[in-house]
Design an enzyme around this catalytic site. Structure first.
Site, PDB file in Angstrom:
ATOM      1  N   ASP A 112      -3.978  -3.286 -40.180  1.00  0.00           N
ATOM      2  CA  ASP A 112      -4.859  -2.130 -40.295  1.00  0.00           C
ATOM      3  C   ASP A 112      -6.327  -2.539 -40.123  1.00  0.00           C
ATOM      4  O   ASP A 112      -6.692  -3.685 -40.388  1.00  0.00           O
ATOM      5  CB  ASP A 112      -4.760  -1.487 -41.685  1.00  0.00           C
ATOM      6  CG  ASP A 112      -3.363  -1.026 -41.992  1.00  0.00           C
ATOM      7  OD1 ASP A 112      -2.613  -0.720 -41.058  1.00  0.00           O
ATOM      8  OD2 ASP A 112      -3.037  -0.997 -43.199  1.00  0.00           O
TER       9      ASP A 112
HETATM   10  N1  URA Z   1       0.918  -3.442 -44.341  1.00  0.00           N
HETATM   11  C1  URA Z   1      -0.148  -2.634 -44.431  1.00  0.00           C
HETATM   12  O1  URA Z   1      -0.141  -1.688 -45.207  1.00  0.00           O
HETATM   13  N2  URA Z   1      -1.222  -2.896 -43.674  1.00  0.00           N
HETATM   14  C2  URA Z   1      -1.279  -3.938 -42.817  1.00  0.00           C
HETATM   15  O2  URA Z   1      -2.292  -4.120 -42.148  1.00  0.00           O
HETATM   16  C3  URA Z   1      -0.165  -4.768 -42.731  1.00  0.00           C
HETATM   17  C4  URA Z   1       0.921  -4.497 -43.510  1.00  0.00           C
END
Ligand code: URA
Length: 243
Positions: free
Chosen positions: A102
């Site tokens: 993310d």
């Molecule tokens: N899980 C998440 O919630 N975000 C990420 O970036 C990776 C795994």
């Protein structure tokens, strides 16, 4: 066997979309014969030509990037945000991120132009483990942590068994630091798993990807994987063990 447009894109001829146009326009020959069918599959032994020029397969490259927060893990962004590609401006091959992190998640991410390798690293059936450290609001009790381990029902399916370990608890701020290891990559999976137990993630970092860590790198820095590391990752995906 690979689809012709994918082979063209991987060889750096054009994007997948533009490669499709080249095929439909009759600009591509396979073994001397013009091919306009988009579903056509070719193997390594087929001779592919684009506008009379024979294709040379691009060599594969593999990078490990320590992604900082505030960077998007896509090749480009229509909102003009900084992408992981901006952090590797010196790479002249058509690389892409293996899986995603993310915008607000930091940590390890691999980039490559090797589609097969990417598939091995991301498909849950190969079980490549990714470890995260999450700072969460609230202090989850034992039973909540067990739920995370056993699997959480998310709207796109139940999560596979995870490994979860409480690192520290701060009673004053009512927050906890928790380690969680998963081998899937559902969208925002870790955040949604913690939401489901009522402890939203405040900060998230991917600590490791199989045996790899960001050791020796500062946020925003990258290094090439060694040939040995790439081999180890393949063996791990294919056999479940590091050779
Ligand atoms: N899980 C998440 O919630 N975000 C990420 O970036 C990776 C795994």
């Amino acid at each position: 066997m690979e689809r012709l447009q994918k082979v063209l894109a991987q060889a750096g001829v054009a994007s997948r979309r533009k490669s499709e146009i080249l095929i439909v326009d009759g600009k591509v020959k396979v073994n001397g014969v013009v091919v306009t069918e988009l579903g056509t599959k070719v193997s390594n032994s087929d001779r592919v030509e684009v506008e009379g020029v024979q294709l040379v397969k691009e060599s594969y490259v593999y990078y490990l990037l320590y992604k900082p927060r505030g960077v998007i893990s896509t090749v480009d962004d229509d909102k003009g945000r900084k992408t992981v590609m901006d952090l590797l401006p010196y790479v002249d091959k058509r690389i892409f991120p293996v899986g995603r992190l993310d915008y607000d998640t930091s940590g390890i991410i691999i980039l490559t132009n090797d589609g097969d390798f990417s598939y091995l690293m991301t498909h849950p059936k190969f079980g490549i483990k990714k470890q995260y450290v999450a700072k969460v609001k609230g202090i989850p009790q034992r039973e909540a942590l067990k739920k995370l381990e056993r699997g959480i029902d998310l709207e796109d399916g139940k999560t596979a068994p995870a490994h979860v370990k409480m690192q520290t608890v701060d009673k004053k701020t009512s927050t906890a630091i928790i380690e969680i290891t998963i081998s899937e990559g559902k969208n925002r999976q870790v955040r949604r798993m913690f939401d489901a137990i009522g402890c939203p993630v405040q900060k998230l970092r991917r600590e490791s990807f199989a045996m790899l860590t960001t050791h020796g790198l500062n946020a925003g820095e990258a290094r090439e994987l060694t040939t040995h590391e790439v081999k180890q990752l393949r063996v791990l995906a294919e056999t479940g063990k590091i050779g």
